[in-house]
Design a protein around this motif. Structure first.
Motif, PDB file in Angstrom:
ATOM      1  N   THR A 173     -37.564   1.276  11.467  1.00 17.43           N
ATOM      2  CA  THR A 173     -37.631   0.935  13.035  1.00 17.43           C
ATOM      3  C   THR A 173     -36.491  -0.164  13.237  1.00 17.43           C
TER       4      THR A 173
ATOM      5  N   GLU B 221     -48.093   3.389  20.473  1.00 12.66           N
ATOM      6  CA  GLU B 221     -47.049   2.631  19.650  1.00 12.66           C
ATOM      7  C   GLU B 221     -47.860   2.012  18.503  1.00 12.66           C
TER       8      GLU B 221
ATOM      9  N   THR C 291     -39.798  -3.640   9.886  1.00  8.53           N
ATOM     10  CA  THR C 291     -40.702  -3.112  10.846  1.00  8.53           C
ATOM     11  C   THR C 291     -40.689  -1.560  10.831  1.00  8.53           C
ATOM     12  N   LYS C 292     -41.906  -1.301  11.081  1.00 11.50           N
ATOM     13  CA  LYS C 292     -41.777   0.294  11.279  1.00 11.50           C
ATOM     14  C   LYS C 292     -42.980   0.721  12.301  1.00 11.50           C
ATOM     15  N   VAL C 293     -42.647   1.520  13.516  1.00  8.89           N
ATOM     16  CA  VAL C 293     -43.391   1.789  14.409  1.00  8.89           C
ATOM     17  C   VAL C 293     -43.501   3.227  14.573  1.00  8.89           C
TER      18      VAL C 293
ATOM     19  N   ASP D  73     -45.144  -4.855  10.328  1.00 11.97           N
ATOM     20  CA  ASP D  73     -44.569  -5.788  11.328  1.00 11.97           C
ATOM     21  C   ASP D  73     -43.892  -7.101  10.560  1.00 11.97           C
TER      22      ASP D  73
ATOM     23  N   LYS E 160     -47.767  -0.295  15.154  1.00  6.41           N
ATOM     24  CA  LYS E 160     -46.725  -1.164  14.519  1.00  6.41           C
ATOM     25  C   LYS E 160     -47.578  -0.948  13.042  1.00  6.41           C
TER      26      LYS E 160
END
Lengths: 586, 316, 309
Positions: A387, A346, A332-334, A351, A348
């Motif tokens: 993340t 934010e 996951t990368k936010v 996900d 995403k």
């Protein structure tokens, strides 16, 4: 003067039904450059009938756009028609006075440009830009009528809330919507001819498909003839009845689309047809039922493709030993996007993504813009921080790597990026570019590094003399080879290819794909292949992950995805490949 | 029409293969010599007469500034009031000032002061601007925020206006102080330009590729980002050399530039203004010298910009 | 738009304090006796020195001095000039003159500069363009005061077309020649900037599309090319107001105009440091406010700025 032309036009119109609307004879176009005079278009003939659709196909530099823009006297810079005739509706546009030509532009010949981002005036509202077109072509007069007409034009072009959006500016529109506006403008005065110069090449495939469908409906309803300019043979075959193939400023083949694609005569056309990935992939599919993959013979498919399929099977066999060489779990990368002031949003980008790549195989990550596929690439390359979730390469989790460990990890995973013009430092010679990884990691002395650079150049099939050249002297494909050579310098295990062939002409693309496949079997490389183009996937990938809005929506082997897509989104993507529906004659 | 198979329909045209030979896909043209972007820039400059004109003028002015003795043998300071505002005559081709000093001699000697201020101010403000702009643009974050705000403050004070205020309070002025003070107010322009160029250079794929190779961040800045971001600053520097010389002369004209004892073009113009009505020549000559100097640097700036910006080159 | 304007205004506040602090610091906190330095060779009587010390609170810590000074500034108390007149009164007299002069100059440089630049850019490489380029380069390289002297000498002394000085009331018509002098350098810069901006916009895709839409050439030029080309020109106008101020000091000095610039010029000549500092501080503030106006104009021209959050 004007009255006589007007009357003659109308009589001509009646008389010419079924006759060509546009006829180009012996067209020559030249450009003055620093190095003298260059002929960009040589002796082009073509003819387009009332209500017909014709596509000019060619790679960049073939003269296809030059030919199209010369029709409405919009050649860039020093370009000039040096000889030939362009007959449109009974008039020779080459010799027509400028004022009369200006009258034809927009009113009788509409134009839809290539890049929706740069073709609307950024400082004027959308409504203004549509209305001035309507006014200039005298489609309607009076403030209210013009406004009403503008709304209708935009609605027809597929902007349902047009009345509310008139006051908005181009930067508030997405690419697809801008292109709809441009199509609306191009068709606003119901022209007899529409010139569409790569109208959708900057858009995602599904958007492209919707817009082209829409354009087709409109032009059919209006009885407009369409002149398509495209580099995409599949798209041309699907959308046009007639095809003109251009190569280095000349027409090499022209005729009915179906016939040309089924039975290309000129060697260049033959190459083009063989290399078009969408068509090839369709061929493989149409003749292979999923259960009997191994029954493919060389005569059924292009020999290249058969070889690739064979290699893929070998790789699959080898791969089963190291099933999870790269293991991505719940990645996951936010991003926090600052919204001015103290607010932040934010986003995403990635996900909960999971997949494995067996050693020595190719995993394709497919998705449209904004799907998060490139972010995954950056996370695997450790160019962005993770993340949550993990990425493990050969059993080593890379998220927490720092300093020396990260430095060592970099030797194992290398990237090749999309933009062949941006991925090489223009101030570095080719030799220095390829040697940079070696100097950075302190490998060998000057002489041995030099030797390795030569070896790498040979590996990517470039002449050794390229070593002293600079990127600005090389073509896109050559630059991409150098990027591959740089990536190979440290003998990595994994190469992340982020849209590495997307910006290339189809023949060059085919070459690079061949090179990548050869290198893979030679060096046992593992590829993470990021692309928006499913057609290319068919040719190179063993496994596919389809991504949408940060999530993986479908994950399967390439064969499964192509023969039996489970998700509606994957099916949409497959459907949208230009030429996917095209049925070959013979 | 070439020989076409009979099953082709009538409007299926195939070009004669001999007329349209197909070449190998994407072969490297090995006939041309390798050329870096600097080679390109140099060739573009070399082909323009303006480059040679301004280049020769600049070299001449620099030579005058370094070796005034070669160009002049008359004392620039010895005054003979009999010659006050005297007309030109043999050995004194430009006549005399009000004090009876030789105008030509002062012209030659004065070159050094003007040029020193111009070069020093350009050097200082370019170096400061490049370093600050590059660091702010590259590292971003709080450093960028702080530096940009400080830059805004300096930027909000017009260079010469700021210099006027400070100069009125500084008693012992030398070419160095004048240069430093001009540079203090002028660096934000360079820094802004550099910052923008660095930001766009740092966002390129080749920087990302180098990061993925394991090249350290600072090394990327020095080896990739700065070399690719420096072009617009070189152009600014060339042009601003000229504008600094104008600024110095303006300050001298106002009486707060170089002290009156220093021989400079600005001072000479300033002291000749009183007698403009009767004797315009002592004002005209240094003004011409000043303008030619500034013009040379401006022309050079134009040529350099065209050479370094391929877009501009194509447009010309 | 409102959001953009208020944000720009907010951003101005730290810059305002920063700039005034900077000026104040450089004048009063650098080593040496500021009062002595301010008056240069012509040292005033001890009473005046004492008065100046009191006025600037030089016995108090630096930051307190600054705060008191800035407080006075807000109350309109700018101190007194060498001859004992309150600075604010003199400013009230001088400002309208300088305002007239700079408006004339701005009008001249913007209208003529954009016009010449536009024609030049549209006819790149033709005679008009080449001569405009040469003339603009020449104008930039000749300092304003030299242009001033030359015009004064030829128009005033030799041909007697204009009077060489401007009367105390400085009516509009007397300001024409000084305004032209003041505008020349900026005019040349605007010509060059407009020219290159037009040349670049002409090659923009949307201009080609505008032609393809069937718009007549004049409309393409005035609506699409000119409007887009003006964006960088307007940005330059902001910076240019600064050089107009410096130019005003020189020009008003040469033509003996009793505006803000003329007052500064005289104060410099007479070595009256405090007057110079006070007036220049005010000029810097005006410069900032003018730039705010330019920013708003810029936003009007370019919707991308207007809608930026």
């Amino acid at each position: 003067m004007t009255t006589t032309t007007e009357t003659s036009t109308t009589t001509n119109f009646e008389a010419q039904k079924g006759k060509p609307l546009l006829e180009i004879k012996g067209l020559n176009i030249g450009f003055k450059t620093q190095n003298g005079y260059v002929e960009a278009v040589r002796g082009v003939d073509l003819s387009l009938g009332q209500g017909e659709t014709l596509a000019i196909v060619g790679e960049s530099g073939s003269g296809k756009s030059t030919t199209a823009t010369s029709i409405i006297d919009l050649l860039p810079g020093t370009g000039k028609v040096t000889s030939g005739e362009i007959w449109f509706d009974g008039k020779n546009l080459v010799t027509l006075p400028k004022a009369e030509l200006s009258d034809i532009r927009g009113r009788e010949i509409g134009y839809v440009p290539q890049d929706p981002m740069s073709n609307l005036d950024p400082v004027l509202s959308i409504g203004w830009q549509v209305e001035e077109t309507i006014r200039a072509n005298r489609v309607a007069t009076g403030r209210k009528e013009v406004r009403a007409h503008a709304i209708q034009v935009l609605k027809d072009a597929g902007l349902s809330d047009a009345d509310k959006r008139l006051k908005q500016y181009p930067h508030q529109f997405s690419g697809g919507m801008r292109q709809r506006v441009l199509i609306g403008i191009g068709l606003s005065s119901r022209p007899k001819l529409l010139i569409a110069d790569e109208p959708t090449s900057a858009l995602d495939v599904t958007v492209q498909r919707r817009i082209l469908d829409h354009l087709e409906t409109l032009t059919r309803d209006y009885g407009t003839s369409v002149l398509f300019i495209t580099h995409d043979l599949g798209l041309a075959a699907e959308r046009a009845e007639k095809l003109v193939v251009m190569y280095k400023g000349r027409v090499v083949e022209s005729g009915p689309s179906q016939e040309i694609l089924a039975n290309p005569q000129h060697p260049y056309t033959q190459r083009l047809v063989a290399a078009a990935p969408s068509l090839a992939s369709r061929r493989i599919q149409s003749q292979i039922s999923p259960s009997v993959t191994h029954g493919v013979t060389v005569s059924d498919v292009g020999s290249d493709d058969a070889l690739r399929i064979e290699q893929a099977h070998e790789r699959e066999a080898a791969a089963s030993k190291a099933k999870d060489f790269i293991k991505v779990e719940n990645l996951t990368k936010v991003y926090n996007i600052r919204q001015g002031g103290f607010k932040s949003l934010e986003l995403k980008a990635v996900d909960d993504v999971s997949f494995e790549i067996p050693r020595g195989t190719t995993m394709a990550l497919v998705g449209e813009s904004g799907s998060g596929k490139s972010t995954v690439a950056k996370l695997v390359l450790q160019l962005e921080s993770i993340t949550s979730g993990t990425v493990a390469v050969d059993g080593q989790s890379i998220g927490a790597l720092k300093g020396r460990e990260l430095f060592d990890f970099r030797r194992r995973v290398q990237p090749v990026f999309q933009d062949p013009y941006g991925s090489l430092d223009p101030m570095y010679s080719v030799g220095n570019t390829i040697a940079e990884p070696l100097t950075t990691h302190n490998i060998g002395d000057r002489a041995s590094r030099q030797a390795r650079v030569r070896e790498l150049l040979e590996q990517v099939s470039l002449p050794v003399s390229t070593i002293n050249r600079y990127p600005n002297e090389l073509s896109g494909g050559q630059r991409q080879r150098i990027a591959v050579a740089r990536a190979l310098a440290l003998k990595p295990d994994v190469i992340v290819l982020d849209e590495a062939v997307s910006a290339l002409d189809v023949l060059v693309q085919g070459q690079i794909l061949n090179l990548l496949t050869d290198l893979q079997s030679e060096l046992g490389l593992t590829y993470l292949f990021i692309t928006h183009d499913l057609a290319v996937v068919r040719l190179v990938a063993d496994n596919v992950c389809v991504m949408q809005k940060g999530k993986v929506v479908e994950r399967a082997t390439t064969d499964e995805v192509f023969s039996n897509p489970e998700q509606a989104y994957t099916r949409d993507l497959l459907e949208a490949i230009p030429g996917a529906n095209f049925q070959f004659g013979a | 029409m070439p020989s076409s198979p009979s099953q082709l329909s009538a409007d299926h045209f195939v070009a004669d293969l001999e007329e349209t030979p197909i070449r190998a896909v994407d072969a490297v043209d090995e006939s041309e010599k390798p050329r870096s972007s600097w080679t390109d820039a140099w060739e573009s400059m070399r082909s323009r007469p303006l480059f040679w004109i301004s280049g020769v003028l600049i070299l001449l002015i620099i030579a005058v500034a370094i070796f005034p003795g070669v160009f002049n043998h008359v004392s620039a300071t010895s005054a003979n009031l009999n010659n006050s505002n005297g007309s030109p005559r043999a050995g004194h081709i430009m006549g005399f000032t009000y004090q009876g000093q030789d105008v030509y001699a002062r012209l030659i000697v004065g070159a050094r002061a003007s040029l020193t201020v111009g070069i020093l101010a350009t050097l200082i403000c370019t170096v400061i601007g490049i370093i600050i702009g590059a660091l702010a643009g590259y590292y971003g974050g709080w450093l960028d925020a702080v530096v940009s705000r400080i830059g805004d403050i300096f930027f909000s004070i017009p260079t010469v206006l700021g210099a006027i205020v400070i100069m009125t309070t500084i008693p012992n002025r030398t070419p160095l102080t004048v240069a430093v003070i001009l540079a203090i107010f002028a660096w934000p322009q360079v820094a802004r330009q550099m910052r923008g160029a660095v930001i766009s250079a740092a966002a390129t794929d080749y920087v990302m590729a180098s990061t993925a190779l394991g090249v350290s961040r600072f090394r990327i800045l020095i080896r990739h980002v700065v070399p690719n971001a420096i072009n617009p600053v070189i152009v600014i520097a060339t042009v601003s050399l000229g504008t600094f010389i104008v600024a110095e002369s303006t300050l001298s004209f106002l009486g707060i530039g170089l002290p009156g004892t220093t021989i400079s073009w600005g001072n000479d113009i300033s002291s000749a203004q009183t007698y403009l009505r009767t004797a315009p020549l002592p004002l005209l000559w240094p003004a011409v010298a000043l303008s030619i100097t500034v013009l040379s640097f401006l022309m050079m700036g134009d040529v350099v910009r065209d050479a370094l910006d391929p877009k501009a080159r194509a447009r010309r | 738009m409102v959001w953009y304007a208020s944000r720009r205004l907010l951003q101005l506040i730290p810059v305002f304090f920063g700039a005034t602090l900077l000026i104040y610091f450089m004048v009063f906190a650098l080593p040496g006796d500021p009062v002595a330095a301010l008056y240069g060779d012509k040292q005033p009587s001890p009473e005046v020195i004492a008065q100046v010390r009191a006025q600037f609170n030089l016995d108090k810590p630096f930051i307190v001095q600054y705060l008191i000074w800035i407080g006075h500034l807000f109350q309109g108390n700018l101190g007194t000039t060498f001859s004992g007149i309150p600075v604010i009164d003199q400013l009230k007299q001088a400002f309208p003159i300088t305002f007239r002069l700079s408006m004339l100059a701005l009008l001249f440089e913007a209208v003529a500069g954009i016009l010449v630049g536009l024609v030049s850019g549209l006819r790149r490489g033709k005679i008009f363009d080449n001569s405009a380029l040469v003339v603009s380069l020449l104008l930039i390289s000749v300092p304003t005061f030299v242009i001033g002297f030359l015009l004064q000498y030829f128009f005033g002394v030799k041909w007697g077309l204009f009077s060489t000085t401007v009367s105390a009331a400085a009516p509009w018509h007397e300001l024409v020649l000084p305004a032209i002098v003041l505008a020349t350098v900026s005019f040349a810069y605007i010509v060059r900037l407009t020219r290159s901006s037009v040349a670049e916009t002409m090659n923009a895709d949307f201009v080609r599309t505008a032609t393809a839409k069937g718009l007549p050439r004049r409309r393409v030029i005035y609506v699409h090319i000119l409007r887009n080309s003006l964006v960088p020109v307007v940005t330059y106008l902001g910076v240019d107001i600064g050089s107009l101020m410096v130019g005003a000091i020189v020009t008003e000095g040469i033509f003996n105009i009793q505006g803000v610039g003329g007052t500064v010029y005289k104060a410099i000549q007479l070595g009256q440091g405090p007057t110079v500092v006070a007036f220049v501080a005010i000029m810097v503030i005006i410069f900032m406010l003018a730039n705010l106006l330019v920013d708003l104009l810029y936003a009007l021209l370019d919707p991308r700025i207007r809608y930026a959050k």
